[in-house]
Write a protein that holds these residues in place. Structure first.
Motif, PDB file in Angstrom:
ATOM      1  N   THR A 153      18.196  -1.966  18.381  1.00 39.95           N
ATOM      2  CA  THR A 153      19.347  -2.350  17.690  1.00 39.95           C
ATOM      3  C   THR A 153      20.322  -1.315  16.949  1.00 39.95           C
ATOM      4  O   THR A 153      21.476  -1.693  16.577  1.00 39.95           O
ATOM      5  N   GLY A 154      19.926  -0.285  16.906  1.00 44.99           N
ATOM      6  CA  GLY A 154      20.740   0.915  16.471  1.00 44.99           C
ATOM      7  C   GLY A 154      20.691   0.738  14.745  1.00 44.99           C
ATOM      8  O   GLY A 154      21.415   1.643  14.149  1.00 44.99           O
ATOM      9  N   VAL A 155      19.777  -0.221  14.373  1.00 45.15           N
ATOM     10  CA  VAL A 155      19.820  -0.395  12.771  1.00 45.15           C
ATOM     11  C   VAL A 155      18.361   0.412  12.417  1.00 45.15           C
ATOM     12  O   VAL A 155      17.229   0.049  12.860  1.00 45.15           O
ATOM     13  N   THR A 156      18.483   1.131  11.486  1.00 45.11           N
ATOM     14  CA  THR A 156      17.251   1.785  11.003  1.00 45.11           C
ATOM     15  C   THR A 156      16.727   0.945   9.621  1.00 45.11           C
ATOM     16  O   THR A 156      17.546   0.774   8.567  1.00 45.11           O
ATOM     17  N   PRO A 157      15.472   0.942   9.595  1.00 48.79           N
ATOM     18  CA  PRO A 157      14.895   0.164   8.228  1.00 48.79           C
ATOM     19  C   PRO A 157      15.231   0.920   7.110  1.00 48.79           C
ATOM     20  O   PRO A 157      15.108   2.025   7.242  1.00 48.79           O
ATOM     21  N   SER A 158      15.197   0.319   5.887  1.00 46.23           N
ATOM     22  CA  SER A 158      15.671   0.976   4.497  1.00 46.23           C
ATOM     23  C   SER A 158      14.277   1.542   4.160  1.00 46.23           C
ATOM     24  O   SER A 158      14.065   2.449   3.645  1.00 46.23           O
ATOM     25  N   VAL A 159      13.007   0.625   4.235  1.00 49.56           N
ATOM     26  CA  VAL A 159      11.908   1.010   3.867  1.00 49.56           C
ATOM     27  C   VAL A 159      10.825   0.935   4.906  1.00 49.56           C
ATOM     28  O   VAL A 159      10.819   0.022   5.755  1.00 49.56           O
ATOM     29  N   ASP A 160       9.332   1.453   4.933  1.00 48.80           N
ATOM     30  CA  ASP A 160       8.333   1.023   5.468  1.00 48.80           C
ATOM     31  C   ASP A 160       7.407   1.116   4.501  1.00 48.80           C
ATOM     32  O   ASP A 160       7.122   2.117   3.848  1.00 48.80           O
ATOM     33  N   GLN A 161       6.721   0.005   4.449  1.00 53.30           N
ATOM     34  CA  GLN A 161       5.733  -0.230   3.261  1.00 53.30           C
ATOM     35  C   GLN A 161       4.081  -0.132   4.025  1.00 53.30           C
ATOM     36  O   GLN A 161       3.959  -0.827   4.922  1.00 53.30           O
ATOM     37  N   ILE A 162       3.413   0.935   3.697  1.00 51.35           N
ATOM     38  CA  ILE A 162       2.347   1.265   4.202  1.00 51.35           C
ATOM     39  C   ILE A 162       1.174   1.544   3.499  1.00 51.35           C
ATOM     40  O   ILE A 162       1.648   1.860   2.270  1.00 51.35           O
ATOM     41  N   GLU A 163      -0.086   1.530   3.767  1.00 46.72           N
ATOM     42  CA  GLU A 163      -1.113   1.902   3.020  1.00 46.72           C
ATOM     43  C   GLU A 163      -0.944   3.352   2.705  1.00 46.72           C
ATOM     44  O   GLU A 163      -0.864   4.157   3.766  1.00 46.72           O
ATOM     45  N   LEU A 164      -1.066   3.785   1.370  1.00 45.07           N
ATOM     46  CA  LEU A 164      -0.726   5.123   1.146  1.00 45.07           C
ATOM     47  C   LEU A 164      -1.480   5.343  -0.135  1.00 45.07           C
ATOM     48  O   LEU A 164      -1.240   4.679  -1.288  1.00 45.07           O
ATOM     49  N   HIS A 165      -2.511   6.417  -0.353  1.00 42.87           N
ATOM     50  CA  HIS A 165      -3.438   6.697  -1.521  1.00 42.87           C
ATOM     51  C   HIS A 165      -3.853   7.930  -1.276  1.00 42.87           C
ATOM     52  O   HIS A 165      -3.789   8.499  -0.221  1.00 42.87           O
ATOM     53  N   PRO A 166      -4.469   8.729  -2.305  1.00 45.98           N
ATOM     54  CA  PRO A 166      -4.621  10.238  -2.078  1.00 45.98           C
ATOM     55  C   PRO A 166      -5.526  10.575  -1.082  1.00 45.98           C
ATOM     56  O   PRO A 166      -5.446  11.380  -0.092  1.00 45.98           O
ATOM     57  N   ALA A 167      -6.606   9.480  -0.581  1.00 38.85           N
ATOM     58  CA  ALA A 167      -7.494   9.831   0.546  1.00 38.85           C
ATOM     59  C   ALA A 167      -6.799   9.634   1.890  1.00 38.85           C
ATOM     60  O   ALA A 167      -7.553   9.825   2.897  1.00 38.85           O
ATOM     61  N   TYR A 168      -5.659   8.702   1.767  1.00 38.16           N
ATOM     62  CA  TYR A 168      -5.265   8.248   3.146  1.00 38.16           C
ATOM     63  C   TYR A 168      -3.490   8.247   2.997  1.00 38.16           C
ATOM     64  O   TYR A 168      -3.060   7.470   2.465  1.00 38.16           O
ATOM     65  N   GLN A 169      -2.832   9.648   3.248  1.00 35.02           N
ATOM     66  CA  GLN A 169      -1.366   9.673   2.956  1.00 35.02           C
ATOM     67  C   GLN A 169      -0.549   9.329   4.236  1.00 35.02           C
ATOM     68  O   GLN A 169       0.659   9.639   4.180  1.00 35.02           O
ATOM     69  N   GLN A 170      -1.037   9.466   5.578  1.00 38.13           N
ATOM     70  CA  GLN A 170      -0.275   8.813   6.601  1.00 38.13           C
ATOM     71  C   GLN A 170       1.060   9.944   6.770  1.00 38.13           C
ATOM     72  O   GLN A 170       2.100   9.435   7.082  1.00 38.13           O
ATOM     73  N   ARG A 171       0.832  11.193   6.743  1.00 39.06           N
ATOM     74  CA  ARG A 171       1.694  12.163   6.677  1.00 39.06           C
ATOM     75  C   ARG A 171       2.653  12.152   8.224  1.00 39.06           C
ATOM     76  O   ARG A 171       3.723  12.407   8.468  1.00 39.06           O
ATOM     77  N   ASP A 172       1.977  11.503   9.249  1.00 38.52           N
ATOM     78  CA  ASP A 172       2.818  11.503  10.455  1.00 38.52           C
ATOM     79  C   ASP A 172       3.727  10.246  10.334  1.00 38.52           C
ATOM     80  O   ASP A 172       4.792  10.588  10.852  1.00 38.52           O
ATOM     81  N   VAL A 173       3.408   9.087   9.525  1.00 37.13           N
ATOM     82  CA  VAL A 173       4.404   8.184   9.419  1.00 37.13           C
ATOM     83  C   VAL A 173       5.218   8.571   8.331  1.00 37.13           C
ATOM     84  O   VAL A 173       6.699   8.467   8.617  1.00 37.13           O
ATOM     85  N   THR A 174       4.889   9.365   7.113  1.00 30.43           N
ATOM     86  CA  THR A 174       6.004   9.859   6.116  1.00 30.43           C
ATOM     87  C   THR A 174       6.932  10.615   6.629  1.00 30.43           C
ATOM     88  O   THR A 174       7.980  10.658   6.196  1.00 30.43           O
ATOM     89  N   ILE A 184       9.408   5.347   1.673  1.00 28.93           N
ATOM     90  CA  ILE A 184       8.209   4.920   1.771  1.00 28.93           C
ATOM     91  C   ILE A 184       7.873   4.031   0.560  1.00 28.93           C
ATOM     92  O   ILE A 184       8.033   4.511  -0.684  1.00 28.93           O
ATOM     93  N   GLU A 185       7.274   2.932   0.806  1.00 27.31           N
ATOM     94  CA  GLU A 185       6.570   2.051  -0.229  1.00 27.31           C
ATOM     95  C   GLU A 185       4.994   2.074  -0.117  1.00 27.31           C
ATOM     96  O   GLU A 185       4.579   2.071   1.143  1.00 27.31           O
ATOM     97  N   ALA A 186       4.494   2.367  -0.864  1.00 26.60           N
ATOM     98  CA  ALA A 186       2.800   2.628  -0.839  1.00 26.60           C
ATOM     99  C   ALA A 186       2.181   1.028  -1.336  1.00 26.60           C
ATOM    100  O   ALA A 186       2.138   1.156  -2.431  1.00 26.60           O
ATOM    101  N   TRP A 187       1.567   0.791  -0.531  1.00 28.47           N
ATOM    102  CA  TRP A 187       0.770  -0.344  -0.836  1.00 28.47           C
ATOM    103  C   TRP A 187      -0.890   0.181  -1.072  1.00 28.47           C
ATOM    104  O   TRP A 187      -1.173   1.231  -0.116  1.00 28.47           O
ATOM    105  N   GLY A 188      -1.817  -0.707  -1.740  1.00 25.98           N
ATOM    106  CA  GLY A 188      -2.870  -0.089  -1.935  1.00 25.98           C
ATOM    107  C   GLY A 188      -2.957   1.329  -2.526  1.00 25.98           C
ATOM    108  O   GLY A 188      -3.811   2.297  -2.303  1.00 25.98           O
ATOM    109  N   PRO A 189      -2.065   1.424  -3.598  1.00 24.20           N
ATOM    110  CA  PRO A 189      -1.764   2.943  -4.035  1.00 24.20           C
ATOM    111  C   PRO A 189      -2.877   3.458  -4.844  1.00 24.20           C
ATOM    112  O   PRO A 189      -2.760   4.693  -4.869  1.00 24.20           O
ATOM    113  N   LEU A 190      -4.037   2.671  -5.190  1.00 20.37           N
ATOM    114  CA  LEU A 190      -5.219   3.238  -5.883  1.00 20.37           C
ATOM    115  C   LEU A 190      -6.372   3.068  -4.975  1.00 20.37           C
ATOM    116  O   LEU A 190      -7.621   3.149  -5.534  1.00 20.37           O
TER     117      LEU A 190
END
Length: 275
Positions: A153-174, A184-190
């Motif tokens: 599409t040539g259109v970049t998303p404005s956000v990616d909402q992913i599971e992210l909390h101190p034990a699992y930070q998904q640095r490859d995605v972020t 990045i929007e963090a779901w399951g932040p705790l």
């Protein structure tokens, strides 16, 4: 108290702290969202699959808060990605919410077995262009999914909402998202209470040092990481407590010690498994 906003790559500004209604009983949603709005939240995150968009909508309508002071997110579910289904799905969500437009509409999961996430993203662009949402983004998308939808599409998303909390930070995605200007929007932040996060020494020590709860410390860590975060609670006291993050700041050492808790500790499903 003023909640900071961050600017998305399309120029839309989003409150960095919001209120999530994942697993909030539809029968209780109006009351709980009303409590959140009265506490001072203006950013509400829901989804079609949660079954509580109507309760969110009733709370918004009864609040008397001007529409331009609210930021409302909902999401396209996996079984609505094919063909023109996304176009019907947004109309259904808007009707349930009692709104003419949401502020952010997300593709909830890539659901790769269905093979429709590129089509879903193409339709999201059309939904945005039709004025039914101000901004479009994704949830639970990995770099390979992001590459596919941007290439198509040539259109970049404005956000990616992913599971992210101190034990699992998904640095490859972020890290990949940061290169493209995707917030990045963090779901399951705790960590969804699935491991003893609040007993971790860096969290407990920072809570004691600042006179805050461990939950407030972890949410503050997210804020200082630059994540957009929306904790959920059914308790009015906890709803207010989760908002009280802006009268203290973690030191660089405290922030780094919490970051060092990373251990690949995913607590929910992998994006390739949700279809």
């Amino acid at each position: 108290m003023s909640i900071p906003t961050v600017e998305l790559n399309d120029g839309v500004r989003i409150p960095q702290l919001g209120f999530g209604v994942f697993k909030v009983d539809p029968a209780d949603t109006e009351r709980i969202v009303t409590d959140a709005l009265e506490a001072g939240y203006r950013h509400i995150d829901t989804a079609a699959i949660y079954g509580n968009e109507e309760g969110v909508g009733r709370a918004l309508a009864a609040s008397g808060i001007p529409r331009d002071e609210l930021f409302i997110t909902t999401k396209l579910w996996n079984d609505r990605q094919a063909g023109d289904e996304p176009l019907a799905a947004i109309d259904e969500s808007l009707a349930k919410l009692g709104l003419e437009q949401v502020d952010l509409y997300l593709v909830h999961w890539p659901a790769p077995k269905g093979g429709n996430y590129v089509n879903a993203w193409e339709k999201m662009v059309a939904i945005r262009d039709a004025g039914k949402t101000r901004s479009i983004g994704v949830s639970n998308h990995l770099p390979e999914h992001l590459r596919d939808i941007i290439a198509a599409t040539g259109v970049t998303p404005s956000v990616d909402q992913i599971e992210l909390h101190p034990a699992y930070q998904q640095r490859d995605v972020t890290d990949f998202a940061a290169e493209l200007g995707i917030r990045i929007e963090a779901w399951g932040p705790l960590g969804q209470g699935k491991y003893p996060l609040f007993d971790e020494t860096p969290v407990a020590a920072a809570a004691a040092a600042h006179g805050k709860t461990p939950a407030q410390v972890v949410l503050r860590w997210h804020i200082q990481e630059g994540n957009i975060v929306f904790p959920k609670s059914n308790s009015p006291a906890r709803i207010r407590e989760n908002l009280d993050l802006f009268d203290f700041e973690l030191t660089a050492d405290e922030q780094a010690a919490i970051t060092a808790l990373e251990r690949g500790g995913r607590v929910s499903a992998h994006p390739s498994e949700v279809n």
